[in-house]
Scaffold this active site. Structure first.
Site, PDB file in Angstrom:
ATOM      1  N   HIS A 170      48.439  36.841  34.696  1.00 55.29           N
ATOM      2  CA  HIS A 170      49.287  37.163  35.830  1.00 55.29           C
ATOM      3  C   HIS A 170      49.964  38.480  35.552  1.00 55.29           C
ATOM      4  O   HIS A 170      49.737  39.083  34.522  1.00 55.29           O
ATOM      5  CB  HIS A 170      50.267  36.012  36.051  1.00 55.29           C
ATOM      6  CG  HIS A 170      49.542  34.729  36.262  1.00 55.29           C
ATOM      7  ND1 HIS A 170      49.261  33.845  35.245  1.00 55.29           N
ATOM      8  CD2 HIS A 170      48.963  34.216  37.351  1.00 55.29           C
ATOM      9  CE1 HIS A 170      48.557  32.835  35.733  1.00 55.29           C
ATOM     10  NE2 HIS A 170      48.358  33.043  37.002  1.00 55.29           N
ATOM     11  N   HIS A 228      41.105  40.858  37.733  1.00 53.32           N
ATOM     12  CA  HIS A 228      41.970  40.660  38.898  1.00 53.32           C
ATOM     13  C   HIS A 228      41.942  41.885  39.815  1.00 53.32           C
ATOM     14  O   HIS A 228      42.960  42.509  40.099  1.00 53.32           O
ATOM     15  CB  HIS A 228      43.405  40.368  38.455  1.00 53.32           C
ATOM     16  CG  HIS A 228      43.611  38.971  37.948  1.00 53.32           C
ATOM     17  ND1 HIS A 228      42.663  38.289  37.222  1.00 53.32           N
ATOM     18  CD2 HIS A 228      44.672  38.129  38.069  1.00 53.32           C
ATOM     19  CE1 HIS A 228      43.135  37.087  36.920  1.00 53.32           C
ATOM     20  NE2 HIS A 228      44.342  36.963  37.417  1.00 53.32           N
ATOM     21  N   HIS A 232      39.711  37.958  42.935  1.00 50.47           N
ATOM     22  CA  HIS A 232      38.601  37.313  42.209  1.00 50.47           C
ATOM     23  C   HIS A 232      38.297  35.917  42.733  1.00 50.47           C
ATOM     24  O   HIS A 232      37.203  35.419  42.523  1.00 50.47           O
ATOM     25  CB  HIS A 232      38.885  37.290  40.703  1.00 50.47           C
ATOM     26  CG  HIS A 232      40.199  36.664  40.347  1.00 50.47           C
ATOM     27  ND1 HIS A 232      41.397  37.273  40.639  1.00 50.47           N
ATOM     28  CD2 HIS A 232      40.503  35.502  39.735  1.00 50.47           C
ATOM     29  CE1 HIS A 232      42.373  36.502  40.212  1.00 50.47           C
ATOM     30  NE2 HIS A 232      41.870  35.417  39.672  1.00 50.47           N
ATOM     31  N   GLN A 273      45.180  36.028  45.351  1.00 48.89           N
ATOM     32  CA  GLN A 273      46.433  35.817  44.624  1.00 48.89           C
ATOM     33  C   GLN A 273      47.363  36.997  44.882  1.00 48.89           C
ATOM     34  O   GLN A 273      47.010  38.143  44.628  1.00 48.89           O
ATOM     35  CB  GLN A 273      46.155  35.696  43.124  1.00 48.89           C
ATOM     36  CG  GLN A 273      45.258  34.515  42.789  1.00 48.89           C
ATOM     37  CD  GLN A 273      45.087  34.321  41.288  1.00 48.89           C
ATOM     38  OE1 GLN A 273      45.461  35.183  40.491  1.00 48.89           O
ATOM     39  NE2 GLN A 273      44.515  33.192  40.903  1.00 48.89           N
ATOM     40  N   TYR A 281      50.736  38.904  44.040  1.00 54.74           N
ATOM     41  CA  TYR A 281      51.783  39.122  43.047  1.00 54.74           C
ATOM     42  C   TYR A 281      52.742  40.141  43.620  1.00 54.74           C
ATOM     43  O   TYR A 281      52.317  41.194  44.104  1.00 54.74           O
ATOM     44  CB  TYR A 281      51.179  39.671  41.750  1.00 54.74           C
ATOM     45  CG  TYR A 281      50.243  38.684  41.092  1.00 54.74           C
ATOM     46  CD1 TYR A 281      50.739  37.689  40.260  1.00 54.74           C
ATOM     47  CD2 TYR A 281      48.882  38.722  41.336  1.00 54.74           C
ATOM     48  CE1 TYR A 281      49.898  36.763  39.679  1.00 54.74           C
ATOM     49  CE2 TYR A 281      48.021  37.799  40.762  1.00 54.74           C
ATOM     50  CZ  TYR A 281      48.537  36.818  39.938  1.00 54.74           C
ATOM     51  OH  TYR A 281      47.704  35.900  39.373  1.00 54.74           O
TER      52      TYR A 281
END
Ligand SMILES: *[C@@H]1O[C@H](CO)[C@@H](O)[C@H](O)[C@H]1NC(C)=O
Length: 261
Positions: free
Chosen positions: A20, A123, A196, A205, A207
């Site tokens: 992450h 990522h 991904h 995802q 962030y």
């Protein structure tokens, strides 16, 4: 074709288990403002385990990516990742200045021995920045704000992603505060979308962290704005996206066009 599909599945599986990233420091015209200064961030002081074990275990106390674009967590994180780091500092930046956001895998900052710092290279995806004018940049409330996009870096013609460039720059992403916007307090929403696992929604995802800015100078232009949640939809071509097959040659960054003066 079958082998390719299997390889794609394995790659997606291997890279989905970990890794992450947190936006954790602001630079103004190249000058570091201090780790977590003027920022709101969740915790990540978890124990990092060797990457091959990520097939079986996760790091402890890792942040979870936001995957629901309709959640308030899409604004400035929080919710699944409680904001444990807040700051009373409001970073002063003149309109027209260059600002950089620095990302790292954990709150330990740069860890050159960590292959997933600043973010796992699997990522891939865009890096984006938005501003919202606020009356008080330290106000905890982030719902109901009006955002405009000031930067995006998606996929270029050589096949490199914003995330690839962020990694090449050791976690730093640099963009300009528009010279013509009104002075005052703003939140900066700096975002990275990892694609991904984005072949179906939810899967991309998200962030993001928000930084607190006092913009000086400037002008009188009023950008068109969008809301979070609201600006993104699961059906957006930049949110439901196959990173692997066919090998992408173009990509539409989600959200509005970048505001220009
Ligand atoms: C801004 O918000 C913070 C946090 O709620 C508060 O402590 C502070 O007094 C506010 N400042 C002003 C000028 O209202």
């Amino acid at each position: 074709m079958k082998t390719q599909a299997l390889a794609v599945t394995l790659v997606a599986f291997a890279s989905s288990a970990c890794a992450h990233t947190i936006f954790q420091q602001v630079y103004v015209n190249g000058k570091a403002q201090g780790q977590l200064v003027g920022l709101r961030a969740p915790d990540y002081d978890g124990v990092r385990i060797p990457s091959f074990l990520h097939w079986f275990f996760s790091d402890s106390n890792v942040i979870q990516p936001v995957t629901d674009v309709t959640s308030n967590d899409i604004i400035c994180n929080g919710g699944v990742n409680p904001i444990t780091h807040t700051s009373n500092t409001i970073i002063s930046v003149a309109a027209g200045s260059q600002i950089s956001g620095e990302w790292h895998h954990t709150l330990a900052g740069a860890v050159p021995s960590d292959p997933a710092d600043p973010v796992d290279p699997s990522h891939k995806g865009p890096v984006i920045a938005y501003l919202a004018k606020v009356t008080n940049a330290t106000q905890p409330t982030v719902t109901g704000l009006k955002w405009f996009k000031i930067f995006q870096d998606g996929l270029d013609s050589s096949g490199k992603w914003g995330v690839d460039r962020m990694i090449a720059n050791k976690g730093k992403v640099t963009f300009t505060i528009p010279s013509c916007i009104a002075p005052g307090q703003y939140l900066l929403r700096h975002e990275l979308i990892a694609l991904h696992g984005a072949a179906s929604y939810p899967g991309a995802q998200f962030y993001m962290e928000c930084a607190q800015l006092q913009i000086t100078g400037g002008g009188t232009k009023t950008p068109a704005t969008v809301s979070f949640p609201g600006a993104y939809h699961g059906t957006d071509p930049g949110i439901t996206f196959n990173l692997y097959y066919p090998v992408p040659t173009s990509y539409t960054v989600p959200g509005p066009a970048v505001f220009t003066c």
